[in-house]
Design an enzyme around this catalytic site. Sequence first.
Site, PDB file in Angstrom:
ATOM      1  CG  HIS A 159      -1.721   1.188   1.448  1.00 36.35           C
ATOM      2  ND1 HIS A 159      -3.066   1.244   1.147  1.00 36.35           N
ATOM      3  CD2 HIS A 159      -1.407   2.425   1.936  1.00 36.35           C
ATOM      4  CE1 HIS A 159      -3.535   2.448   1.440  1.00 36.35           C
ATOM      5  NE2 HIS A 159      -2.537   3.180   1.930  1.00 36.35           N
ATOM      6  CD  GLU A 160       1.972   3.457   3.559  1.00 39.29           C
ATOM      7  OE1 GLU A 160       2.259   4.570   3.078  1.00 39.29           O
ATOM      8  OE2 GLU A 160       0.887   3.233   4.125  1.00 39.29           O
ATOM      9  CG  HIS A 163       0.614   6.294  -0.705  1.00 36.46           C
ATOM     10  ND1 HIS A 163      -0.511   6.841  -1.297  1.00 36.46           N
ATOM     11  CD2 HIS A 163       0.169   5.646   0.405  1.00 36.46           C
ATOM     12  CE1 HIS A 163      -1.579   6.540  -0.568  1.00 36.46           C
ATOM     13  NE2 HIS A 163      -1.198   5.813   0.458  1.00 36.46           N
ATOM     14  CD  GLU A 237      -4.541   6.479   2.243  1.00 37.97           C
ATOM     15  OE1 GLU A 237      -4.366   5.290   2.561  1.00 37.97           O
ATOM     16  OE2 GLU A 237      -3.608   7.286   2.095  1.00 37.97           O
TER      17      GLU A 237
END
Length: 628
Positions: A159-160, A163, A237
Site C-alpha cells: 500500500h505504501e 504512494h 487511499e
Amino acid sequence: MNFFERQAQARRNTTRLVVLFALAVVGIVVAVDLGVLLVFGGEPVLLAMSTLLALGVIGIGSLYRVASLRGGGEPIAQQMGGVPVPEDTTDLHLRRLRNVVEEMSIASGVPVPKIYVMEHEAGINAFAAGYSPSDAVIAVTRGALDRLNRDELQGVVAHEYSHILNGDMRLNIRLIGVLFGILMLGLIGRKILQHGGRVRGRGAMPVLVGALIALLVGYVGLFFGRMIKAGVSRSREVLADASAVQFTRQTSGLAGALKKIGGLHDGARLAERADAEEVSHMLFGDGIGLRGLFSTHPPLLQRIQALEPSFKAESLERLKAQWLAVPPNGLDEDLRLGLAGPEHGGLPQASSRLGITPPMVAAQVADPKNDDYRRADAIVSTLPGVVRALAAQRDAAAPLLLGLLLDEDSEIADKQRSEIVARLGVQAASEARRLRDEHLHALHPMLRLPLAALAFPTLRLRPRPELATFLDTVHAMVHTDGRVSLFEYCLGRLLEVQLRETLDPSRYARFGRRKPGGVRQEFATLLAVVAQAGNPANPDEARRAYLAGMQRVLPRDHLPYAPPAEGVLALDAVWGPLDALDPLAKQVAVEAITDAVSHDGRVSVAEAELLRTICGVLHCPLPPMLER
C-alpha cells in the site's frame, strides 16, 4: 489507470491543491477582516493592515514549513519518533520488515527506501514520505511489526509503495507545508493567550483581543485544512488499496491488516505523537480518529468489504472478542501459516530471448504484480551471500558499485581505475577490481540493478562531501572512453540521478510538461544510440530499429538515422529534456525505446536490463519480469 495516467492525475491534484489553498486563504482573510470590523470598526487602513498581516503570516508559515521539509521523508520520520532500521539487523521483526521492503523495491524497480520504526506506537500504522523514490522513507509502527504476519505486513508495505510509485508523496509533503501556513494564525493566537498574563500596560487589551481573533480564525483554518486533506487523500487511499492487491495478487494480507486495526484496542491510533494530525493524510490507517467530512480515509469496514465483500460488521465484533482474550502475534502466525519466507522460482537463462511489446512494457511501468514479487525473491535468493553482505557494509558499498561499472575491455578498465585512484585512493581502486574479478564479472545480467538497489541505502549514509566525490568518480568512469558500453553508461547515469536526488530532494520534485514535438533531436539521438548498441555489426538492422522507435513517437517527422560520432556520450544532452516530458508523453517515449530494443520481436535478458536502466533514468521504473 496506468502509471502515466496516475502521474497526470497527481499533477492535476497538485493544481487542485493550489486552488483549494487559495480558497482557504480567502476564507481566512475574510474571517480576520470580519473580526477586526466587529471589534475595532471599519477603518480602511486597519482592514488593509489586517489583510496584509494575515496573508504574510500564512505565506511565511507555508514557506517555512516547506523549507524545513527540503530533506525529503527523513525529517518527517524523525519528527514522528521513527528510529532507523539497520541494514545488518538481526532482530527477527526488523529483519522480516527489511526483507519485505527490499523485495518490494526490486519487484518495482526503485531504490530501497530508508526504513524507520516508530518504536513507541502500539497501534498498527505506516506511512511513506519523500519527494521521489530516491529519497523515500517507509515508517511502520511497532504495533504493525508485533501484530501482523508476513502477508499482512507485505500488504501494508505494498500500500505504501503505491504512494511512492504514484507520485502521492510529493503531494503529501506540499500539503503539510500548505496546511501549516493555514494554521499559523491560530497557533500564534494560542501562544499569545497562553502567555497573556505577562502582557501589561495600556496596549495589553488590543493585543489579547487580536490574539483571541487569531485563535478563532485558527479554527476556520483548521476546518479548511481538514476539508482539504480529506478531499485530496481519501481517493488516493482507495487507489493505494487497489494497487497493493494488484501487486501482491492476494487480498487476505491487506484485509487481515485492516481487520486487526478494527479488532484490536489500539487500532491505528498514534497515541505518542501530539503532531499526528499534521501527517494524518499520509498514514495507512486513520491515526487520529476523524470521522465524516473530515475523514482522510474511507470507513474501515468499507475498505475491508472492498477486499472481502462477504465480511460483515458482526465478524469484526467476533474478532475483537477473540483478540481481547489472546492478542495476535505476527511471528507466531508466520510459523503456523508457513509464511517464514515466500517460495521462489529461478531466473531465466542469460542467453534467453524474451517476447515483449511496447504497450506491454509501458503498462508495467511502476505497476508490479505478484509475478514480479516472486522474481524479486528469486533475485535476492540468487545473489551470492558474500555480495549481498557487502552491499550492506558501509565501507564496501562504494567499491562494489564501482566494480559494476568497470569495463570488460582491459584498456578502458585501466583508465577507469586511474580515475578511481585519483579521487578515492589506491585501496578503493584495488577493492573495486577485486570485487569485479571475484564476484561481479560472471554476475547474471538481472542481478546488477537489484544489487545497486540493495547497496543504495548503505551508500547514501556517507557524508555529503564523500557522496559528491563518489558521484564525481562515477561520472569520470563512464566518460573515460566513448567505447564504454551503453549499459555501463546508463547504470552510472542512474546512480548519479538517484544520489543527486537524495542530496537535494525537493529540487527534483516536478512533473514535466514538454511534448514529443519539442524534443525531436533528443529522441533521434537516444534511439540512434540504442539501435547502434543493439546492432553494432549490422547497420541495416540498426537503421530498422531506429526507424521503428521513431515511427512510434514521431510518425510525421523524418529524421534520418545518424549515430552520433561521440557514441554514448551524446546522451548527456538528452536526459534533461526527455525527463521533462509530460507524463502521458513519457508513455509514448517508453514505447518508442521498447520498439527500438525489440524491433525483431525478441530481446535478450541483457537488452531487457538495458531497457529497465534507461527507463529508470527517466523516472519510469520497470519491474524485473518484463515477459508476461
